[in-house]
Write an enzyme that holds these catalytic residues in place. Structure first.
Site, short mmCIF file in Angstrom:
data_model
loop_
_atom_site.label_atom_id
_atom_site.label_comp_id
_atom_site.label_asym_id
_atom_site.label_seq_id
_atom_site.Cartn_x
_atom_site.Cartn_y
_atom_site.Cartn_z
N LYS A 40 0.85 -1.19 0.00
CA LYS A 40 0.00 0.00 0.00
C LYS A 40 0.89 1.25 0.00
O LYS A 40 2.08 1.17 0.30
CB LYS A 40 -0.92 -0.02 1.22
CG LYS A 40 -0.19 -0.02 2.56
CD LYS A 40 -1.13 -0.37 3.71
CE LYS A 40 -0.39 -0.34 5.04
NZ LYS A 40 -1.19 -0.92 6.13
N ARG A 136 -10.71 0.07 14.59
CA ARG A 136 -10.88 0.79 13.32
C ARG A 136 -12.04 0.21 12.53
O ARG A 136 -13.09 0.83 12.39
CB ARG A 136 -9.59 0.73 12.48
CG ARG A 136 -8.43 1.48 13.04
CD ARG A 136 -7.30 1.67 12.04
NE ARG A 136 -6.86 0.45 11.38
CZ ARG A 136 -5.67 0.27 10.84
NH1 ARG A 136 -4.79 1.26 10.87
NH2 ARG A 136 -5.34 -0.85 10.25
N TYR A 263 15.06 31.24 6.05
CA TYR A 263 13.85 31.95 6.50
C TYR A 263 13.88 32.13 8.01
O TYR A 263 14.25 31.21 8.75
CB TYR A 263 12.61 31.13 6.14
CG TYR A 263 12.21 31.19 4.68
CD1 TYR A 263 11.72 32.37 4.11
CD2 TYR A 263 12.31 30.06 3.88
CE1 TYR A 263 11.34 32.41 2.77
CE2 TYR A 263 11.93 30.08 2.55
CZ TYR A 263 11.45 31.27 2.00
OH TYR A 263 11.07 31.30 0.69
N MET A 310 11.17 24.93 0.98
CA MET A 310 10.37 24.02 0.15
C MET A 310 11.26 23.14 -0.72
O MET A 310 10.99 21.94 -0.89
CB MET A 310 9.41 24.83 -0.73
CG MET A 310 8.41 23.97 -1.48
SD MET A 310 7.34 24.92 -2.57
CE MET A 310 6.39 25.88 -1.43
C1 PLP Z 1 -0.41 -1.78 6.87
C2 PLP Z 1 -0.95 -3.06 7.35
C3 PLP Z 1 -0.12 -4.16 7.52
C4 PLP Z 1 1.38 -4.08 7.39
O1 PLP Z 1 1.90 -3.50 8.57
P1 PLP Z 1 3.46 -3.51 8.86
O2 PLP Z 1 3.55 -3.05 10.26
O3 PLP Z 1 4.07 -2.56 7.89
O4 PLP Z 1 3.92 -4.89 8.64
C5 PLP Z 1 -0.70 -5.37 7.85
N1 PLP Z 1 -2.03 -5.47 8.04
C6 PLP Z 1 -2.86 -4.41 7.93
C7 PLP Z 1 -4.31 -4.58 8.17
C8 PLP Z 1 -2.35 -3.16 7.60
O5 PLP Z 1 -3.18 -2.11 7.49
#
Ligand code: PLP
Length: 368
Positions: A40, A136, A263, A310
């Site tokens: 992701k 969550r 700055y 920046m």
């Molecule tokens: C992001 C995520 C992971 C991976 O987490 P890491 O700590 O990077 O291994 C695994 N499961 C879920 C549900 C996540 O959102």
């Protein structure tokens, strides 16, 4: 956004290190477990397409956070299972089905909405999410899990998996972890029909609780070579950071005692000093709270003085170096290293955030 290619600032991604890290984790968990690579957020800034193509022979599937991240992998030719870890809106189900994307279903309300909107789940692969204490998404009782699973099947979905996520697997105190584990285990063991895939292990769980793996690990940060706990808990085996960040000096000067830099004129030279400029700034994800942090030039730590702008930072050199001299912002030079974890400590955040914030303006270059 277009990467700024004609600039010495670049990220180097060691795909071989990512492969090695996956193999290292796999060698240290019980045999016969599946591994899903979590890619992701553009593979935590490493480039999802390239990472997925490099590791797909080592893993059984991929995890992403939304439909577009999943489509990017399919378009890159990835044929393994792709599980979306988050909740998508029901009106995106058809698109996901067209690309054979596996969905997370986390509530009866979501299924009711899909039904109301006449959205068919026929043949869609789904994993049921259990909220065992993260708070969550997910169902929060055995009864809810049982009835949602039955209703999903009634709707024609293929309930292939059930999973949960730990909130504290990266902490030394196991109290909350054990509560979540017991909660999830109880649901899994008492369902009238257990899905084929049961999973709960992120990186931290795979590393420090490898005895609790069900049948898949979901490997994120550890693949990229970083400790999920930052510096709180030592790793039981070495892994290698896959990303380094480098640039070069584009301007070098001496300033007299009393001259200020940047700055807000927050830095004043105490004596005649060498000040150099490096073309990276907060638009690259090199955030303003890195003022006072150091980078490596010629094997020596050099402090970032004055505000982070920046597009530019200013550093104090111990001696004059020519324009074009390499600057290591994350990575190794000789016996010295700067890690994303070091940056995170300086900024009061976690290495994950440091990596994810490195913006698209920084081009990524790959080595095997
Ligand atoms: C992001 C995520 C992971 C991976 O987490 P890491 O700590 O990077 O291994 C695994 N499961 C879920 C549900 C996540 O959102």
């Amino acid at each position: 956004m277009i990467s700024s290619l004609h600039r010495p600032t670049r990220a180097l991604i060691d795909l071989g290190a990512i492969c090695d890290n996956i193999e290292t984790v796999k060698a240290n968990i019980p045999e016969g477990k599946k591994a899903f690579a979590v890619v992701k957020a553009n593979a935590y800034g490493h480039g999802a397409k390239k990472v997925a193509q490099a590791v797909h022979h080592l893993v059984d599937g991929f995890c992403v956070s939304n439909v577009d991240e999943a489509l990017e992998l399919r378009e890159a030719g990835i044929e393994e299972t792709i599980l979306i870890l988050g909740v998508i809106m029901p009106n995106e189900v058809a698109l996901a089905r067209d690309y054979d994307i596996t969905l997370t279903v986390a509530s009866q309300e979501w299924l009711d909405l899909a039904n109301e909107q006449d959205i068919s789940l026929k043949g869609v692969n789904v994993h049921l999410k259990v909220d065992s204490g993260m708070g969550r998404i997910g169902v929060r009782s055995l009864e809810e899990a049982e009835s949602l699973m039955a209703n999903l099947k009634k709707a024609g979905a293929n309930v292939e998996g059930i999973f949960t996520h730990f909130a504290t697997a990266d902490e030394a105190d196991n109290t909350k972890f054990n509560e979540q584990l017991a909660f999830f285990t109880n649901i899994v063991n008492n369902l009238s029909e257990k899905p084929a895939l049961v999973h709960a292990s992120n990186s931290a769980t795979s590393i420090w609780h490898s005895e609790t793996i069900f049948n898949i690990v979901r490997l994120g940060i550890v693949m990229y070579g970083l400790n999920p706990s930052g510096t709180d808990i030592a790793l039981p085996y070495p892994i290698k950071p896959a990303l380094s960040l480098e640039s070069a000096l584009v301007h070098v000067k001496t300033i007299p005692a009393g001259a200020t830099v940047g700055y807000g004129a927050t830095y004043t030279a105490q004596k005649e000093e060498y000040i150099a400029t490096v073309p990276i700034g907060y638009a690259d994800g090199w955030t303003r709270d890195l003022q006072g942090f150091s980078v490596l030039v010629n094997g020596q730590f050099c402090e970032i003085v004055g505000r982070v702008s920046m597009d530019q930072i200013t550093i104090r050199l111990p001696e004059k170096f020519p324009i074009g001299t390499k600057v290591t912002l994350i990575g190794q030079e000789g016996d010295k290293a700067i890690s994303a974890t070091d940056l995170a400590q300086k900024c009061g955040t976690i290495n994950y955030e440091v990596l994810c914030l490195l913006s698209d303006r920084i081009p990524r270059f790959y080595s095997k």
